[in-house]
Design a protein around this motif. Structure first.
Motif, PDB file in Angstrom:
ATOM      1  N   PRO A   1       0.871  -1.136  -0.115  1.00 52.32           N
ATOM      2  CA  PRO A   1      -0.084  -0.084  -0.393  1.00 52.32           C
ATOM      3  C   PRO A   1       0.826   1.383  -0.113  1.00 52.32           C
ATOM      4  N   GLY A   2       1.930   1.256   0.715  1.00 57.47           N
ATOM      5  CA  GLY A   2       2.876   2.387   0.669  1.00 57.47           C
ATOM      6  C   GLY A   2       3.389   2.742  -0.593  1.00 57.47           C
ATOM      7  N   ARG A   3       3.852   1.529  -1.420  1.00 55.01           N
ATOM      8  CA  ARG A   3       4.315   1.870  -2.744  1.00 55.01           C
ATOM      9  C   ARG A   3       3.023   2.579  -3.652  1.00 55.01           C
ATOM     10  N   ALA A   4       1.921   1.819  -3.498  1.00 49.98           N
ATOM     11  CA  ALA A   4       0.788   2.468  -4.335  1.00 49.98           C
ATOM     12  C   ALA A   4       0.578   3.945  -4.017  1.00 49.98           C
ATOM     13  N   LEU A   5       0.625   4.500  -2.617  1.00 48.58           N
ATOM     14  CA  LEU A   5       0.207   5.861  -2.325  1.00 48.58           C
ATOM     15  C   LEU A   5       1.465   6.742  -2.801  1.00 48.58           C
ATOM     16  N   ALA A   6       2.663   6.173  -2.622  1.00 48.42           N
ATOM     17  CA  ALA A   6       3.894   7.193  -3.006  1.00 48.42           C
ATOM     18  C   ALA A   6       3.990   7.252  -4.227  1.00 48.42           C
ATOM     19  N   LEU A   7       3.861   6.279  -5.140  1.00 49.32           N
ATOM     20  CA  LEU A   7       3.916   6.346  -6.466  1.00 49.32           C
ATOM     21  C   LEU A   7       2.710   7.439  -7.150  1.00 49.32           C
ATOM     22  N   GLY A   8       1.457   7.355  -6.370  1.00 45.34           N
ATOM     23  CA  GLY A   8       0.283   8.054  -6.487  1.00 45.34           C
ATOM     24  C   GLY A   8       0.791   9.450  -6.510  1.00 45.34           C
ATOM     25  N   ILE A   9       1.314   9.632  -5.243  1.00 44.22           N
ATOM     26  CA  ILE A   9       1.386  11.086  -4.926  1.00 44.22           C
ATOM     27  C   ILE A   9       2.441  11.640  -5.890  1.00 44.22           C
ATOM     28  N   TRP A  10       3.626  11.026  -6.051  1.00 39.64           N
ATOM     29  CA  TRP A  10       4.450  11.461  -6.872  1.00 39.64           C
ATOM     30  C   TRP A  10       3.949  11.714  -8.440  1.00 39.64           C
ATOM     31  N   ALA A  11       3.271  11.064  -8.868  1.00 40.18           N
ATOM     32  CA  ALA A  11       2.652  11.038 -10.241  1.00 40.18           C
ATOM     33  C   ALA A  11       1.548  12.208 -10.206  1.00 40.18           C
ATOM     34  N   SER A  12       1.110  12.458  -9.127  1.00 38.76           N
ATOM     35  CA  SER A  12       0.089  13.774  -9.021  1.00 38.76           C
ATOM     36  C   SER A  12       0.736  14.923  -9.107  1.00 38.76           C
ATOM     37  N   PHE A  13       2.084  14.939  -8.387  1.00 37.94           N
ATOM     38  CA  PHE A  13       2.857  16.040  -8.166  1.00 37.94           C
ATOM     39  C   PHE A  13       3.409  16.480  -9.661  1.00 37.94           C
TER      40      PHE A  13
ATOM     41  N   VAL B   1       1.017   0.408   6.209  1.00 38.62           N
ATOM     42  CA  VAL B   1       1.375   1.264   5.311  1.00 38.62           C
ATOM     43  C   VAL B   1       2.945   1.733   5.958  1.00 38.62           C
ATOM     44  N   THR B   2       3.802   1.453   4.611  1.00 43.32           N
ATOM     45  CA  THR B   2       5.221   1.746   5.073  1.00 43.32           C
ATOM     46  C   THR B   2       5.778   2.546   3.744  1.00 43.32           C
ATOM     47  N   PHE B   3       6.369   3.710   4.022  1.00 47.45           N
ATOM     48  CA  PHE B   3       6.511   4.458   2.918  1.00 47.45           C
ATOM     49  C   PHE B   3       8.225   4.436   2.531  1.00 47.45           C
ATOM     50  N   HIS B   4       8.315   4.454   0.982  1.00 46.77           N
ATOM     51  CA  HIS B   4       9.883   4.805   0.618  1.00 46.77           C
ATOM     52  C   HIS B   4       9.703   5.978  -0.412  1.00 46.77           C
ATOM     53  N   PRO B   5       9.602   6.973   0.049  1.00 41.81           N
ATOM     54  CA  PRO B   5       9.380   8.229  -1.002  1.00 41.81           C
ATOM     55  C   PRO B   5      10.394   8.267  -1.974  1.00 41.81           C
ATOM     56  N   MET B   6      11.382   8.102  -1.736  1.00 44.25           N
ATOM     57  CA  MET B   6      12.691   8.257  -2.722  1.00 44.25           C
ATOM     58  C   MET B   6      12.684   7.124  -3.797  1.00 44.25           C
ATOM     59  N   ALA B   7      12.442   5.852  -3.259  1.00 50.44           N
ATOM     60  CA  ALA B   7      12.441   5.007  -4.108  1.00 50.44           C
ATOM     61  C   ALA B   7      11.327   4.988  -5.016  1.00 50.44           C
ATOM     62  N   ALA B   8      10.082   5.461  -4.699  1.00 53.44           N
ATOM     63  CA  ALA B   8       9.015   5.726  -5.636  1.00 53.44           C
ATOM     64  C   ALA B   8       9.258   6.937  -6.406  1.00 53.44           C
ATOM     65  N   LEU B   9       9.926   7.943  -6.139  1.00 57.07           N
ATOM     66  CA  LEU B   9      10.218   8.888  -6.933  1.00 57.07           C
ATOM     67  C   LEU B   9      11.287   8.357  -8.098  1.00 57.07           C
ATOM     68  N   ARG B  10      12.039   7.651  -7.920  1.00 57.74           N
ATOM     69  CA  ARG B  10      13.023   7.125  -8.675  1.00 57.74           C
ATOM     70  C   ARG B  10      12.163   6.214  -9.654  1.00 57.74           C
ATOM     71  N   GLU B  11      11.226   5.233  -8.875  1.00 54.98           N
ATOM     72  CA  GLU B  11      10.330   4.435 -10.028  1.00 54.98           C
ATOM     73  C   GLU B  11       9.300   5.569 -10.912  1.00 54.98           C
ATOM     74  N   THR B  12       8.856   6.283 -10.200  1.00 58.01           N
ATOM     75  CA  THR B  12       7.950   7.069 -11.329  1.00 58.01           C
ATOM     76  C   THR B  12       8.817   7.917 -12.325  1.00 58.01           C
ATOM     77  N   LEU B  13       9.844   8.324 -12.014  1.00 61.95           N
ATOM     78  CA  LEU B  13      10.797   9.096 -13.116  1.00 61.95           C
ATOM     79  C   LEU B  13      11.261   7.965 -13.877  1.00 61.95           C
ATOM     80  N   SER B  14      11.193   6.480 -13.802  1.00 62.54           N
ATOM     81  CA  SER B  14      11.579   5.479 -14.772  1.00 62.54           C
ATOM     82  C   SER B  14      10.625   5.296 -15.802  1.00 62.54           C
ATOM     83  N   TYR B  15       9.377   6.067 -15.791  1.00 65.51           N
ATOM     84  CA  TYR B  15       8.528   5.992 -16.953  1.00 65.51           C
ATOM     85  C   TYR B  15       8.182   7.188 -17.420  1.00 65.51           C
ATOM     86  N   PRO B  16       9.150   7.942 -17.908  1.00 61.84           N
ATOM     87  CA  PRO B  16       9.152   9.415 -18.307  1.00 61.84           C
ATOM     88  C   PRO B  16       8.148   9.711 -19.317  1.00 61.84           C
TER      89      PRO B  16
END
Lengths: 501, 193
Positions: free
Chosen positions: A104-116, A239-254
């Motif tokens: 769940p943490g990954r889903a939320l963090a990915l969504g937050i970065w994508a929204s941003f 829920v556990t967050f890894h925001p920086m990992a999620a940022l890297r993952e989000t940016l890996s789909y430019p």
């Protein structure tokens, strides 16, 4: 431009504005995390609180609610499988399976970065596109403006709801409601029946609150077979967050990120087509373009990124026609436009020329709000999860009281509150019979603009053919006709499919 | 009253306009087309009356349209669309059989909470000028919470009651004070005059 930008920034970066924006972001995230409580309702209820603020502070606060709202729908979509708002429907397709798979943490963090990133990209497009479009728009005459409104109304009527006839009916009903009260050119009272209630016309905001908030809340309390998903919900404790990992993952789909954001911007700029369409379309496009389309629906990050960046990007896209043309693309944009009008600021193509500081301040507020949403969500996501537990039995009476405050505070008139009740009942009846309410609200705000431009055009030259001989006006009317024809074709195709099935 | 579940949502409608998923809009059978025909029939008559009223609005020597032309244009189009919807629903009506007996009553029963909240809201709004915002909204929130199941008289729970009272006080007396003292907007005072 530089002076206006610096003036706007000076007004925006004050302590009070930053505080109210932060509160707006939190309110937006909370509101849209509550299933059944929509972004439109949140914006409508924020409006009375901004009456006493300076114009930019008020609009920036509402923009913060708007941007926050698009991100908040993610929470209930990802953890409960329930879209907090219609604009996060596609988010449930992958974010919820991802949560169910133990992330769940990954889903939320990915969504937050994508929204941003979606909000950021849309704000940049807004800054680039709106000023040149406004410069073109100031050259439009009354004929073109009237045709533009006809085009906007037909697009809205054909895009929302299941029946174009119903969309046109409610759009025209909105235009009719706008004619009650004083005639915009001669000041003659129309359809007032010597009643104090109707003497000043039907205030747009009261109609909006009644139509969207009251009727929606009444729908919410019906005894329906709902709330069956609690046993499937992901508990916040996991829920556990890894925001920086999620940022890297989000940016890996430019490509996915930029394509989905651009879909959002474009859909947001089309009148009537908001985040609810953008997130589905962005998701569909991402699936078509993906190397692994079979993974969609099972919890793939591509799906979460596409949906969330797509819906968040509509916020900037929707502001393009409002700022450049004075034509709101959605009910939320109409409220933003009304808030400027409450402060005595005329909205139209001259807005950017006459109030450059305000417009550039709004652009900066979009960027700032996107950053604030990111910060707020990352820091306090666990607290927001609790919001989804607030029972409807508390929300409904409290929000109805807020509606009454909003209707009264506009003009300090009890008669407006009576009107709210009447409009709420009408909205409830219409929504129960599946009549879309968005065209009605847009009709109410566009009605006076349409009438004034039609009459001005004919005062200048009483030849009706000018609407068809002036090229831009003709092009807009042709586009309006095409949008109707396409809607009819789509309807016939759907009927044939249904009959074949 | 039964306690209402926490969540509902609508994925079938865009732009926040619809009713909850799976809920028939009106009772099945002929009721849906009949409801459309009745609504549009009433509207045609109403719009026809307004159309006649608009003819009496003054014209202007400065412009060809005057104050009545735009409303007449809109009303004319509205009546055409109402008639088109009626014609469409009449075709729908032909292909349907009457619904089972008691469907209308069952539909009303399913919507009882919405009607009850609407009635309570109407009472709140009508009482607003003489009770004042603070008192009227306190009573409305308390009664609303009881009606929707947050508090129960049959199985009273002190904790739930305290929470309900705190919520009601914050959003009635608290909101009144906030608007009066911070936003300088005076909500109706009524009894507290």
């Amino acid at each position: 431009m530089m002076t206006a930008l610096l003036d706007g920034m000076a007004q925006l970066f004050t302590l009070m504005t930053m505080i109210t924006m932060l509160l707006g972001v939190i309110a937006g995230v909370i509101a849209s995390a509550i299933p059944g409580f929509t972004i439109t309702m949140a914006i409508v209820l924020t409006l009375p609180l901004t009456f006493s603020m300076p114009p930019l502070q008020g609009v920036a606060t509402m923009l913060a609610v708007y941007v926050g709202g698009y991100s908040g729908g993610l929470i209930s979509a990802a953890l409960l499988g329930i879209p907090g708002t219609p604009s996060s429907v596609a988010t449930t397709f992958d974010a919820f399976p991802m949560s169910r798979n133990g992330e769940p943490g990954r889903a939320l963090a990915l969504g937050i970065w994508a929204s941003f990133f979606g909000a950021l990209i849309s704000a940049v497009v807004l800054i680039i596109a709106a000023p040149p479009l406004a410069l073109i728009a100031v050259k439009l005459g009354a004929w073109e403006y009237f045709s533009l409104i006809i085009f906007a109304m037909t697009v809205v009527a054909s895009l929302v709801g299941k029946s174009m006839l119903k969309g046109l009916m409610t759009g025209l009903l909105g235009l009719l409601i706008a004619t009650v009260g004083s005639d915009p050119l001669m000041g003659v009272p129309r359809f007032t029946f010597d009643s104090e209630l109707l003497a000043n016309g039907l205030p747009f905001l009261v109609v909006l609150i009644g139509m969207f908030a009251v009727s929606q809340l009444l729908s919410e309390v019906e005894s329906t077979s709902e709330g069956t998903r609690d046993n499937q919900a992901c508990m916040p404790g996991r829920v556990t967050f890894h925001p920086m990992a999620a940022l890297r993952e989000t940016l890996s789909y430019p490509v996915n990120l930029i394509r989905s954001s651009m879909v959002g911007v474009f859909i947001g700029a089309v009148p009537g087509a908001g985040g609810s369409i953008a997130n589905l379309l962005a998701y569909d496009q991402a699936k078509r373009a993906s190397k692994h389309p079979e993974a969609f629906g099972t919890g793939t990050p591509e799906g979460v990124i596409a949906s969330e960046s797509g819906n968040s990007a509509t916020s900037g896209g929707g502001l393009i026609p409002m700022i450049a043309l004075g034509i709101p693309g959605s009910a939320v944009d109409a409220v933003l436009m009304a808030s400027l009008m409450v402060h005595g600021i005329g909205v139209g193509p001259r807005l950017i020329l006459d109030h450059g500081d305000l417009v550039y301040g709004m652009f900066m507020a979009m960027l700032l709000a996107a950053g604030m949403v990111l910060l707020v969500c990352m820091c306090s996501m666990r607290l927001f999860l609790r919001v989804t537990e607030i029972p409807k039995s508390v929300i409904v009476p409290v929000v109805l009281v807020c509606c009454v405050i909003g209707a009264f505070a506009l003009n300090n008139r009890v008669t407006d509150v009576y009107l709210l009740l009447g409009v709420g009942v009408l909205g409830y009846i219409l929504s129960k019979l599946d009549y879309p309410l968005a065209p009605l609200v847009l009709g109410v705000i566009l009605g006076p603009i349409a009438e004034t431009n039609l009459r001005r055009a004919l005062m200048t030259d009483d030849n009706w053919m000018l609407f068809l001989t002036r090229p831009i006006s003709l092009a807009l009317l042709v586009l309006a006709a095409i949008s109707i024809l396409l809607a009819i074709r789509h309807h016939h195709r759907q009927r044939r499919i249904a009959q074949a099935a | 009253m039964k306690t209402q579940p926490t969540h509902s949502f609508d994925t079938t409608h865009s732009l926040d306009t619809g009713s909850p998923e799976g809920e028939p809009l009106v009772p099945a059978g002929r009721a849906n087309p009949l409801a459309h025909i009745m609504l549009n029939g009433i509207l045609v008559v109403l719009f026809g009356y307004f159309f006649l009223q608009a003819r009496d609005l003054p014209s202007s020597m400065w412009e060809p349209l005057g104050s009545g032309s735009f409303p007449r244009l809109v009303l004319g189009l509205l009546m055409l669309i109402n008639l088109a919807i009626i014609a469409k629903e009449l075709r729908n009506l032909k292909g349907r059989s009457p619904g089972a007996k008691g469907q209308a009553a069952a539909w009303i029963w399913r919507h009882r909470l919405a009607f009850a909240v609407l009635g309570l809201l109407a009472g709140f709004i009508l009482a607003l000028p003489w009770l004042g915002f603070a008192v009227a909204s306190f009573l409305f929130i308390m009664l609303g919470q009881w009606m929707l199941g947050a508090i129960s008289l049959k199985q009273p729970c002190i904790k739930k009651l305290c929470i309900a009272v705190v919520i009601a006080v914050v959003f009635s007396f608290g909101a009144d004070a906030l608007f009066r003292d911070v936003f300088v907007i005076s909500l109706p005072r009524g009894l507290l005059g």
